[in-house]
Design a protein around this motif. Structure first.
Motif, PDB file in Angstrom:
ATOM      1  N   GLU A 153      -0.982  90.730  57.502  1.00 17.50           N
ATOM      2  CA  GLU A 153      -2.109  89.713  57.180  1.00 17.50           C
ATOM      3  C   GLU A 153      -1.610  88.464  56.024  1.00 17.50           C
ATOM      4  O   GLU A 153      -1.370  87.088  56.376  1.00 17.50           O
ATOM      5  CB  GLU A 153      -3.452  90.158  56.971  1.00 17.50           C
ATOM      6  N   ARG A 154      -0.778  89.619  54.579  1.00 11.63           N
ATOM      7  CA  ARG A 154      -0.149  88.838  53.918  1.00 11.63           C
ATOM      8  C   ARG A 154       1.285  87.998  54.148  1.00 11.63           C
ATOM      9  O   ARG A 154       0.708  86.657  54.137  1.00 11.63           O
ATOM     10  CB  ARG A 154      -0.135  89.972  52.983  1.00 11.63           C
ATOM     11  N   TRP A 155       1.976  88.291  55.984  1.00 16.63           N
ATOM     12  CA  TRP A 155       3.095  87.473  55.393  1.00 16.63           C
ATOM     13  C   TRP A 155       3.369  86.770  56.641  1.00 16.63           C
ATOM     14  O   TRP A 155       3.969  86.020  57.344  1.00 16.63           O
ATOM     15  CB  TRP A 155       4.283  88.403  55.813  1.00 16.63           C
ATOM     16  N   THR A 156       2.097  86.973  57.199  1.00 19.43           N
ATOM     17  CA  THR A 156       2.239  86.192  59.001  1.00 19.43           C
ATOM     18  C   THR A 156       0.832  85.630  59.289  1.00 19.43           C
ATOM     19  O   THR A 156      -0.249  85.832  58.568  1.00 19.43           O
ATOM     20  CB  THR A 156       2.208  87.350  60.694  1.00 19.43           C
ATOM     21  N   GLY A 157       1.210  84.288  59.854  1.00 13.15           N
ATOM     22  CA  GLY A 157       0.484  83.892  60.573  1.00 13.15           C
ATOM     23  C   GLY A 157      -0.359  83.282  59.555  1.00 13.15           C
ATOM     24  O   GLY A 157      -1.225  81.805  59.875  1.00 13.15           O
ATOM     25  N   GLY A 158       0.510  82.458  58.504  1.00  9.72           N
ATOM     26  CA  GLY A 158       0.048  81.252  57.917  1.00  9.72           C
ATOM     27  C   GLY A 158       1.055  80.386  58.468  1.00  9.72           C
ATOM     28  O   GLY A 158       1.579  79.906  59.593  1.00  9.72           O
ATOM     29  N   PRO A 159       0.742  78.805  57.642  1.00  5.98           N
ATOM     30  CA  PRO A 159       1.508  77.545  58.449  1.00  5.98           C
ATOM     31  C   PRO A 159       2.909  77.975  58.102  1.00  5.98           C
ATOM     32  O   PRO A 159       3.081  78.366  57.220  1.00  5.98           O
ATOM     33  CB  PRO A 159       0.721  76.805  57.078  1.00  5.98           C
ATOM     34  N   GLY A 160       3.970  77.855  59.524  1.00  6.24           N
ATOM     35  CA  GLY A 160       4.958  77.592  59.429  1.00  6.24           C
ATOM     36  C   GLY A 160       5.538  79.271  59.651  1.00  6.24           C
ATOM     37  O   GLY A 160       6.729  79.367  59.536  1.00  6.24           O
ATOM     38  N   GLY A 161       4.926  80.333  59.203  1.00  7.67           N
ATOM     39  CA  GLY A 161       5.447  81.471  59.129  1.00  7.67           C
ATOM     40  C   GLY A 161       5.067  82.244  61.055  1.00  7.67           C
ATOM     41  O   GLY A 161       4.560  81.931  61.980  1.00  7.67           O
ATOM     42  N   PRO A 162       5.814  83.374  60.738  1.00  8.13           N
ATOM     43  CA  PRO A 162       5.559  84.219  61.782  1.00  8.13           C
ATOM     44  C   PRO A 162       4.537  84.797  62.597  1.00  8.13           C
ATOM     45  O   PRO A 162       3.451  85.257  61.642  1.00  8.13           O
ATOM     46  CB  PRO A 162       6.778  85.440  61.805  1.00  8.13           C
TER      47      PRO A 162
END
Length: 292
Positions: free
Chosen positions: A252-261
């Motif tokens: 959840e910390r590293w994915t799903g955000g703007p521009g991320g995977p």
């Protein structure tokens, strides 16, 4: 299915053994895990459409590349992937995937040379891992990798004895199939009566220490992937039980955000069977669709 063709392709300082699955005009490149080989992609390759060829190198220190000289390390492996993509792509971008440590290697390659690739599929790997300050990195590797690392210092009387060692693995034995057996048997070398893994422990330890200390490198690459990227992750870990390789808070910390995977949980899988089990069909489907 037809077994892969074995190629020896040039990289800096030597050659890499590369397994070619399929004869199609579209090119995919796949990087394996820390004690694995290109044969880990046998099941995935079978699920790809006929227009694809999947090239799966044995990274330095593993498989048919066991004698390819170091230094090792994720950046060195990433540069090898970029060299292969340049040579195999024939001027066109290559589809890129990696499993476990191979996901970190693929992520690093895409960040270094994004023009070589048109997509990036991370399979149960690629997210920054946290290590307590001052931790003994080799002890962390021993604890994390468990049987995968322990086998590297052992010899076995017969090939079947080596296979039986894997059959007893809690993440593999209950899900045994032809792809797992082909993967295991491809890894065997040594004289009669002293059969062993092809994997060099020094390569595993150098790569593992770098993986544990390169969180910043991976964080930068994940912040804004230069190509369409997707993470597929398993709910169970290296021993076929919780915790997973990538816990949900980390995902959840590293994915799903703007521009991320983006990320997708592949239910009913562990760290190995997400690629070596029936889920290979799902992985192949996501891989093909990723850049369309």
């Amino acid at each position: 299915m037809n077994e892969p063709a074995e190629l020896d392709l040039p990289v800096d300082g030597g050659t890499l053994r590369v397994l070619r699955f399929g004869q199609g005009p579209r090119t995919a490149l796949a990087a394996h895990g820390i004690t694995g080989s290109g044969m880990s992609f046998r099941g995935l390759a079978r699920q790809l459409p006929d227009e694809w060829s999947l090239f799966a190198p044995d990274l330095r220190g593993r498989g048919g590349s066991a004698d390819t000289p170091g230094p090792y390390g994720l950046v060195r492996h990433a540069d090898d992937l970029c060299r292969l993509a340049t040579d195999l792509g024939d001027g066109r971008p290559v589809a890129l995937t990696g499993h476990s440590m191979g996901a970190y290697t693929a992520l690093t390659a895409a960040a270094r040379r994004p023009g070589l690739f048109d997509r990036l599929l991370l399979v149960d790997g690629g997210l920054p891992l946290t290590v307590p300050p001052g931790a003994d990195l080799d002890a962390v590797l021993d604890t994390t990798l468990g049987p995968a690392l322990a086998r590297l210092g052992r010899t076995f009387g017969t090939d079947d004895a080596y296979v039986d060692f894997f059959r007893a693995h809690p993440a593999l034995g209950p899900h045994w199939n032809a792809d797992i057996e082909a993967y295991v048997r491809y890894d065997i070398t040594g004289p009669p009566g002293a059969r062993r893994s092809k994997v060099r422990e020094e390569a595993v330890r150098q790569d593992g220490r770098e993986l544990l200390t390169s969180a910043g490198l991976f964080a930068d690459a994940l912040a804004a992937p230069a190509v369409p990227a997707l993470l597929l992750h398993a709910p169970l870990g290296l021993l076929g039980q919780e915790p997973p390789m990538l816990p949900e808070p980390l995902v959840e910390r590293w994915t799903g955000g703007p521009g991320g995977p983006a990320a997708e949980l592949i239910k009913g899988t562990n760290h190995y069977t997400i690629l070596l089990g029936t889920a290979a069909a799902t992985v192949a489907e996501r891989f093909v669709a990723l850049a369309t």
